[in-house]
Motif scaffolding. Structure first.
Motif, PDB file in Angstrom:
ATOM      1  N   SER A 253       1.045  -1.619   0.266  1.00  0.00           N
ATOM      2  CA  SER A 253      -0.263   0.333  -0.384  1.00  0.00           C
ATOM      3  C   SER A 253       0.866   1.243  -0.240  1.00  0.00           C
ATOM      4  O   SER A 253       2.174   1.079   0.312  1.00  0.00           O
ATOM      5  CB  SER A 253      -1.082   0.100   0.925  1.00  0.00           C
ATOM      6  OG  SER A 253      -0.141   0.033   2.765  1.00  0.00           O
TER       7      SER A 253
ATOM      8  N   THR B  34       0.012  12.339   0.076  1.00  0.00           N
ATOM      9  CA  THR B  34      -0.940  13.273   0.414  1.00  0.00           C
ATOM     10  C   THR B  34      -1.271  14.282  -0.986  1.00  0.00           C
ATOM     11  O   THR B  34      -0.388  14.921  -1.260  1.00  0.00           O
ATOM     12  CB  THR B  34       0.238  14.086   1.211  1.00  0.00           C
ATOM     13  OG1 THR B  34       0.115  13.394   2.546  1.00  0.00           O
ATOM     14  CG2 THR B  34      -0.719  15.510   2.724  1.00  0.00           C
TER      15      THR B  34
ATOM     16  N   LEU C 246       0.189   5.892   0.291  1.00  0.00           N
ATOM     17  CA  LEU C 246      -0.120   7.171   1.193  1.00  0.00           C
ATOM     18  C   LEU C 246       0.526   8.254   0.449  1.00  0.00           C
ATOM     19  O   LEU C 246       1.364   9.019   0.540  1.00  0.00           O
ATOM     20  CB  LEU C 246       0.039   7.163   2.713  1.00  0.00           C
ATOM     21  CG  LEU C 246      -0.351   8.010   3.828  1.00  0.00           C
ATOM     22  CD1 LEU C 246      -2.701   7.618   2.949  1.00  0.00           C
ATOM     23  CD2 LEU C 246      -0.226   7.618   4.762  1.00  0.00           C
TER      24      LEU C 246
END
Length: 206
Positions: A2, A6, A4
């Protein structure tokens, strides 16, 4: 696996003009602000009529950088920092510039507050802090998405700053804070025993 990412970051620019080189300027700004507040009868009447705590020149004086040399000197410094902030935000100004639209004095007495607000019709807003006594309130910023969070749970007390719904910036004398004018902010109650003096301003795209 995974990842992430922003996105949609809200940036706040901070600079400190509190070294020896700027000490005389800050002292001149403090003396001038107090003198103007005492003499500005139109501003005093506006504050009384509108229930404004302390004093502001917002509705009475629009020429401080030309009226008082110390404010003119401050304007030159602010122009440099606003240009740096605009560059960081990657604004495409299409050959135009961000220029000062308004600049005003705020003198907040003990117990005074400036309630939550934005600065319409401007691009960048900010404040230069002249006098910050012990116990004076920080500037409080609100997550611009707050009204859309509806059923979102509260954030943990020790959540990372970027995950919180409110952010607090505690200034010192000589601090410059800049933000995009749509960002909602407020000054909580001044719990200091003396006045908190600041100079706020707006820049427009022209």
């Amino acid at each position: 696996m995974s990842t992430l990412d922003t996105f949609f970051v809200t940036k706040i620019y901070r600079a400190e003009l509190n070294d020896a080189k700027h000490a005389d300027l800050n002292a001149e700004l403090e003396a001038a602000s107090l003198s103007i507040a005492e003499d500005d009868e139109a501003g005093q009447r506006w504050c009384e009529k509108n229930g404004y705590p302390g004093y502001t020149s917002y509705a009475s004086l629009d020429d401080l950088p030309w009226r008082v040399p110390a404010f003119g000197q401050l304007l030159k410094l602010l122009n440099t920092h606003v240009a740096a902030f605009a560059k960081e935000l990657e604004f495409d100004l299409k050959g135009r510039k961000l220029v000062l639209d308004s600049l005003w004095i705020n003198i907040l007495p003990p117990g005074g507050v400036h309630t939550s607000h934005i600065h319409p019709h401007s691009v960048v807003s900010g404040t230069y802090y002249v006098t910050i006594p012990e116990g004076a309130s920080a500037l409080k910023f609100e997550d611009p998405r707050l009204g859309f969070m509806m059923a979102a749970p509260p954030r943990k007390p020790k959540a990372k700053p970027e995950n919180r719904q409110f952010a607090y910036m505690a200034p010192k004398p000589g601090t410059v804070l800049l933000w995009e004018s749509w960002l909602r902010h407020e000054v909580p109650v001044n719990e200091a025993e003396s006045e908190r003096i600041s100079i706020s301003f707006n820049y427009a795209w022209r």
